[in-house]
Motif scaffolding. Structure first.
Motif, short mmCIF file in Angstrom:
data_model
loop_
_atom_site.label_atom_id
_atom_site.label_comp_id
_atom_site.label_asym_id
_atom_site.label_seq_id
_atom_site.Cartn_x
_atom_site.Cartn_y
_atom_site.Cartn_z
N THR A 125 -7.75 -7.21 8.07
CA THR A 125 -6.56 -6.39 7.90
C THR A 125 -5.51 -7.10 7.07
O THR A 125 -5.51 -8.32 6.94
CB THR A 125 -5.94 -6.02 9.27
N ILE A 126 -4.56 -6.32 6.58
CA ILE A 126 -3.47 -6.85 5.78
C ILE A 126 -2.60 -7.83 6.57
O ILE A 126 -1.95 -8.70 6.01
CB ILE A 126 -2.62 -5.69 5.21
N PHE A 127 -2.60 -7.71 7.92
CA PHE A 127 -1.80 -8.61 8.75
C PHE A 127 -2.32 -10.04 8.72
O PHE A 127 -1.56 -11.00 8.87
CB PHE A 127 -1.80 -8.16 10.22
N VAL A 128 -3.62 -10.20 8.52
CA VAL A 128 -4.27 -11.49 8.73
C VAL A 128 -4.67 -12.17 7.43
O VAL A 128 -4.64 -13.40 7.34
CB VAL A 128 -5.51 -11.31 9.64
N THR A 129 -5.05 -11.40 6.41
CA THR A 129 -5.55 -11.99 5.18
C THR A 129 -4.50 -12.87 4.52
O THR A 129 -3.30 -12.70 4.71
CB THR A 129 -6.00 -10.89 4.18
N LYS A 130 -4.97 -13.81 3.70
CA LYS A 130 -4.09 -14.82 3.12
C LYS A 130 -4.29 -14.93 1.61
O LYS A 130 -5.26 -14.42 1.06
CB LYS A 130 -4.37 -16.19 3.77
N GLY A 131 -3.36 -15.61 0.97
CA GLY A 131 -3.47 -15.96 -0.44
C GLY A 131 -3.68 -14.78 -1.36
O GLY A 131 -3.11 -13.71 -1.20
N ARG A 136 -3.87 -8.90 -3.19
CA ARG A 136 -4.63 -7.77 -3.72
C ARG A 136 -4.63 -6.60 -2.73
O ARG A 136 -4.47 -5.44 -3.13
CB ARG A 136 -6.06 -8.21 -4.03
N VAL A 137 -4.79 -6.89 -1.46
CA VAL A 137 -4.75 -5.83 -0.45
C VAL A 137 -3.38 -5.15 -0.46
O VAL A 137 -3.27 -3.92 -0.43
CB VAL A 137 -5.05 -6.40 0.96
N ARG A 138 -2.32 -5.96 -0.51
CA ARG A 138 -0.97 -5.41 -0.49
C ARG A 138 -0.71 -4.51 -1.69
O ARG A 138 -0.16 -3.41 -1.56
CB ARG A 138 0.05 -6.56 -0.46
N VAL A 139 -1.10 -4.96 -2.88
CA VAL A 139 -0.89 -4.17 -4.09
C VAL A 139 -1.61 -2.83 -3.99
O VAL A 139 -1.07 -1.79 -4.38
CB VAL A 139 -1.38 -4.96 -5.33
N ASN A 140 -2.82 -2.86 -3.45
CA ASN A 140 -3.59 -1.62 -3.35
C ASN A 140 -3.06 -0.67 -2.28
O ASN A 140 -3.14 0.55 -2.44
CB ASN A 140 -5.06 -1.95 -3.06
N LEU A 141 -2.51 -1.22 -1.20
CA LEU A 141 -2.06 -0.37 -0.11
C LEU A 141 -0.62 0.12 -0.26
O LEU A 141 -0.26 1.14 0.32
CB LEU A 141 -2.19 -1.11 1.23
N THR A 142 0.19 -0.57 -1.04
CA THR A 142 1.59 -0.18 -1.18
C THR A 142 1.77 1.28 -1.59
O THR A 142 2.63 1.98 -1.02
CB THR A 142 2.31 -1.12 -2.17
N PRO A 143 1.00 1.80 -2.55
CA PRO A 143 1.19 3.21 -2.93
C PRO A 143 0.91 4.20 -1.80
O PRO A 143 1.38 5.34 -1.85
CB PRO A 143 0.17 3.40 -4.08
N VAL A 144 0.16 3.77 -0.79
CA VAL A 144 -0.16 4.66 0.33
C VAL A 144 1.07 4.92 1.19
O VAL A 144 1.16 5.92 1.88
CB VAL A 144 -1.29 4.03 1.18
N PHE A 145 2.05 4.01 1.14
CA PHE A 145 3.19 4.10 2.04
C PHE A 145 4.50 4.45 1.32
O PHE A 145 5.57 4.17 1.82
CB PHE A 145 3.35 2.79 2.81
#
Length: 522
Positions: A125-131, A136-145
């Motif tokens: 999950t985005i809470f746990v992943t690092k570096g 990359r996860v954050r960039v991809n998920l930001t448009p969802v919110f």
């Protein structure tokens, strides 16, 4: 024979003494760490460090960090020990700003660590992943919110709000008090099931509904789960050794099945609901097209910047939306109703404002209208007094200069040190919030906010790793408050706990037991 027995007993005793001495020195080997750096610290105990009360389930971790924060009011930061590991508790607001925002790239990783082999969904999950993986996860998920996406999902939240009123009409008909903690949990379960999975979970109508049952599996805190949560933040190596799972295999498999069945149905039947899962499906299809066109590699690596939107990576982000949106919003809503029951004058004033807005717009709610409702300050004060996440965690990624507490020179904080920001402590500091035990939404009027230092209200964090789902969480809370207060008067009953007792087993800021309140139809 007796001589042999005595010899064996002596040998075992010697081995045990030797083992104890070894463990003692192992678990105390770092106890001079802060002293050598010239940093004030809390004297630790062997084996547990400064977490004795937490380990023996006598105190919630948020309360422990708050207590340390309060006891060192003259220090900008204070050294603590999680078992044998040195950590740093930050008190100074300028340092909070630097760590969360100004120098965030040096503290971009969270301390929390999860073994993906044990917890395959939580660990991705985005809470746990690092570096780079997190970026990359954050960039991809930001448009969802974005606000635009929230507006598209709004009608689903509104439908669940109407179901909440129907449920309350049924259970309050005979005047029986309502456990608002369980009721709000069912409401947010229905919202999340609908928005994240496209499932009508029927949690309000059926408390034993399958989806609700699995949500309880995740968030009903047992001693084992409490220990798993504690070690994720404060002793990840110990968690791996003990093989402590936070999410059991049955729940993991259920979530996988629910996601892929829904995805398969929507793709085969071309179903569009404009919800979270639709956004994820759209992202996944773009990713698959890019893989087919050889624009990106098909498989991601742990330290690669690529985000593979498929398999458990895909399911994990749906699980993150589910876990964060359900638990934080449900608990916050129950705390808000509890405080309104104890403060009838605040409740009456808020109800009058809600009624006025609804009358002006003929009872129709919109996303923008809910955002403008004055329960903003109520939600903010609830999250101040009861932050569901009572601390923030960060890892120092490279040596970092801190101003010396003496005012002369600097302290070099080595890379790898865990940083903790005591949200509960800061938000209940009388220096920033006079009479912190008092529930007073007026603290969050614009004038009052401008007269208070920044970084004193951190329920969603701040900076690049600020909670990505903040908007959606607040919409759930506001929608629940609007529907309840426009239809019911909320009051304490003889079984209402005053004050609320916080569960020491949970690493979140959860109450123990039920929160029964009387609801009377208006």
């Amino acid at each position: 024979m007796a001589l042999i027995f005595n010899y064996i007993t002596l040998a075992l005793f010697t081995i045990l003494c030797g083992l104890f001495i070894y463990l003692y020195f192992y678990f105390t080997r770092n106890f001079n760490f802060w002293k050598e750096l010239g940093v004030s610290y809390v004297k630790p105990l062997p084996f547990v460090g400064n977490l004795k009360e937490v380990m023996f389930l006598k105190e919630n971790i948020g309360k422990t960090l708050q207590r340390i924060y309060s006891e060192h009011s003259d220090k900008p930061f204070v050294g603590i020990f999680a078992f044998d590991q040195p950590n740093l508790l930050i008190r100074d607001l300028d340092l909070v700003k630097n760590i969360l925002v100004k120098d965030a790239q040096n503290f971009i990783d969270r301390v929390i660590a999860v073994d993906e082999n044990l917890d395959p969904l939580l660990g991705k999950t985005i809470f746990v992943t690092k570096g780079q993986r997190w970026r990359r996860v954050r960039v991809n998920l930001t448009p969802v919110f974005t606000s635009a996406k929230m507006k598209l999902m709004f009608y689903l939240v509104e439908l669940c709000g109407k179901d909440l009123v129907k449920y309350l009409d049924m259970v309050t008909a005979d005047g029986t008090p309502v456990d608002v903690r369980e009721t709000t949990a069912r409401f947010t379960t229905d919202v999340i099931a609908s928005c994240a999975f496209g499932i009508n979970s029927n949690s309000l109508k059926n408390p034993d509904a399958e989806f609700r049952r699995y949500m309880r599996n995740i968030f009903d805190f047992s001693i084992r789960r409490g220990l798993a949560g504690l070690t994720m933040f404060f002793a990840p190596n110990l968690k791996r050794i003990l093989k402590l799972k936070f999410v059991d295999d049955d729940t993991t498999n259920y979530i996988r099945k629910a996601v892929w069945q829904t995805v398969d149905y929507r793709e085969k039947n071309e179903v569009i609901r404009n919800d979270f899962l639709d956004s994820m499906i759209e992202m996944r299809n773009k990713w698959k097209r890019s893989v087919q066109e050889d624009k990106i590699p098909a498989k991601s690596q742990e330290n690669d910047s690529h985000f593979e939107i498929d398999g458990d990576e895909f399911v994990a982000q749906a699980f993150a939306f589910l876990a964060a949106g359900f638990e934080t919003s449900g608990t916050t809503l129950s705390y808000a109703l509890y405080e309104l029951a104890l403060h009838s004058e605040i409740q009456q004033r808020l109800r009058a404002e809600i009624t006025q807005v609804l009358d002006k717009h003929h009872g129709e709610l919109t996303y923008d209208l809910v955002l403008r409702c004055s329960n903003d300050i109520l939600s903010a004060e609830t999250l101040r007094k009861y932050p569901v996440a009572p601390f923030l965690d960060r890892t120092c990624l490279s040596d970092y200069k801190l101003p010396s507490p003496s005012g002369k020179g600097t302290v070099i904080l080595p890379n790898g040190i865990a940083i903790f920001i005591p949200v509960l402590g800061i938000q209940n500091d009388p220096k920033y919030f006079p009479e912190p035990e008092k529930f007073d939404p007026e603290r969050f009027t614009e004038d009052n906010k401008q007269n208070r230092p920044s970084y004193t209200h951190l329920p969603f964090g701040e900076g690049p790793r600020m909670c990505i789902g903040m908007r959606f969480g607040l919409i759930q809370v506001k929608m629940g408050l609007i529907h309840v207060l426009s239809n019911y008067d909320v009051a304490p009953c003889k079984d209402t706990p005053v004050p609320i007792v916080i569960d020491p087993k949970s690493f979140l800021f959860h109450p123990i037991g039920k929160i029964p309140l009387s609801l009377t139809r208006i």
